[in-house]
Design an enzyme around this catalytic site. Structure first.
Site: not given
Ligand code: UD1
Length: 418
Positions: A22-23, A117, A122, A125, A306, A398
């Site tokens: 999926k990811n 989710c 989330r 920034d 995950d 999902r």
């Molecule tokens: C992706 C995965 C998700 C997985 C996660 C971490 C997909 C579709 N989803 O989510 O299943 O759990 O990686 O392995 O690939 N953060 C910030 N600011 C930002 C972006 C992220 O503070 O702009 C924080 C988030 O709140 C979180 C951490 O960084 O605490 C990790 O997030 P991130 O690696 O971005 O996860 P996703 O890409 O959303």
């Protein structure tokens, strides 16, 4: 609303293949927007709700999408739009990945803030800061982000945190801009490597994927290609936990064991015997698992957030006391209250859950509140005595293709009821 009804206590046996990730498929589908010459043929696309929403977004932008079995053909050659409506953004957090793809193709984008989710705050920034670093000007107005990317340029960036989504957005946004973009402290997840491999197959020049430093040398155009999505490592861990909790013996095929080394080593620590080849995993579980040492979630190559809920369910019935520290997403202990209803002994303090193993959980009605938390309840139900009813299956849908069919094939007694 659908629910899963599980009769627990049947050891799982047999073999199943693992579906596409999926990811990995979501950012790769977003990346097809960049292909203005030829069509993209994407194989091993799982039939998941999140994939269906991503296809809707592609169609909304003006791409033509056709599915034949697990192969999707995407034709994004025509005139594409640059706006994603709130209705679709709300449904799927990873829709934020379209931001990088649309700005690279259209030099402008209008998207609403993403949904997905509920895993605590989330923010996006890091995505915004990175795109601004690449020359985008971004304004927020009435819940929409207006992005002007006419001055997109190569640059040097360091991420404050190795965000998976932000790393993907940078790769997408910069692979068509002039010059070499260098990004430090990027995510190293296998899905990042899969996206880089796909973009490179289309003609991009991305080096360093899978390491903390990426170099993206801009090219003028990307071309149609065929690409096979990597196996879903979290689905693989889920089925292994299902086998382990039931004292079963199962084999997964079409899987890459190297992607889930940390989870495999925790399963070994719990007493499971594990044998791997390059693309298969065989797990044989003991009658009762034992608690492993502290599990801490960290970015790849550490233990994946995950898989955290899945092990939370597993640890409920291990011998001894286990601890799980969630360091990535604050609200990832949602299944705890449901597991307690089944007889689990869990306390949560700040980011750490302490789980005192009991001999068995008892089946009851429980509610999924997010994707992996829902899968955790299925694992708990398979190992429990009596009948477990997992409500809100829409969350589980999902991320898992044919979950109950696969589990039935392994000897589980599980049924979907409307
Ligand atoms: C992706 C995965 C998700 C997985 C996660 C971490 C997909 C579709 N989803 O989510 O299943 O759990 O990686 O392995 O690939 N953060 C910030 N600011 C930002 C972006 C992220 O503070 O702009 C924080 C988030 O709140 C979180 C951490 O960084 O605490 C990790 O997030 P991130 O690696 O971005 O996860 P996703 O890409 O959303």
């Amino acid at each position: 609303m659908s629910r899963l009804v599980i009769e627990g206590g049947h050891p799982l046996h047999g073999s199943i293949p693992i579906h596409g990730a999926k990811n990995a498929v979501l950012p790769i589908l977003a990346a097809t927007v960049l292909c203005s010459n030829g069509v993209s043929i994407i194989e091993n696309c799982p039939e998941l709700k999140d994939v269906a929403i991503t296809i809707e977004i592609l169609k909304e932008l003006g791409a033509k999408v056709a599915r034949s079995g697990s192969t999707l053909t995407i034709d994004a050659r025509g005139r594409l739009g640059s706006r994603i409506p709130e209705r679709l953004m709300r449904e799927l957090r990873s829709s934020v990945i379209f931001m990088g793809a649309i700005v690279a193709r259209k030099h402008k984008a209008k998207i609403s803030m993403p949904g997905g989710c509920e895993l605590g705050p989330r923010p996006i920034d890091l995505h915004i800061k990175a795109l601004e670093g690449l020359g985008c000007s971004i304004k927020e107005q009435k819940g929409y982000l207006h992005i002007d990317a006419h001055k997109l340029h190569a640059t040097q960036l360091t991420l404050d945190f190795p965000s998976v989504g932000a790393t993907e957005n940078i790769m997408l946004a910069s692979c068509l801009s002039e010059g070499v973009t260098v990004v430090e402290n990027v995510a190293q997840e296998p899905e990042i490597v899969d996206l880089a491999n796909f973009l490179n197959a289309m003609g991009a020049k991305i080096r360093g994927a899978g390491s903390p430093r990426l170099e993206i040398e801009g090219v003028r155009r990307l071309f149609g290609t065929s690409y096979r999505i990597m196996p879903d490592r979290i689905a693989a861990v889920t089925y292994l936990c299902c086998g382990a909790v039931t004292g079963g013996s199962i084999t997964l095929t079409e899987v890459i064991p190297a992607h889930i080394e940390t989870a495999l080593s925790v399963l070994s620590e719990c007493g499971c015997q594990i044998e791997t080849t390059e693309n298969s995993i065989r797990l044989q579980a003991p009658a009762r698992l034992r608690a492993p040492a502290l599990i801490k979630t960290t970015p790849y190559p550490g233990f994946p957030t995950d898989a955290q809920s899945l092990f939370l369910a597993l640890l409920c019935t291990t011998e001894g006391t286990g601890k799980i520290q969630e360091q990535i997403f604050k609200s990832r202990f949602k299944p705890v209250s449901e597991l307690i209803k089944m007889g689990a002994v869990i306390t949560v303090e700040n980011d750490t859950a302490v789980i005192t193993g009991v001999p068995a959980l008892s089946g009851t009605k429980v509610f999924a509140r997010d994707l992996r938390g829902g899968a955790a309840l299925v694992i708990a139900g398979l190992g429990a005595t009596g009948i477990t009813e997992v409500e809100n299956v829409c969350y589980i849908d999902r991320g898992y293709e044919k979950l109950e069919e696969n589990l039935t094939r392994l000897g589980a007694v599980i049924q979907r009821k409307e």
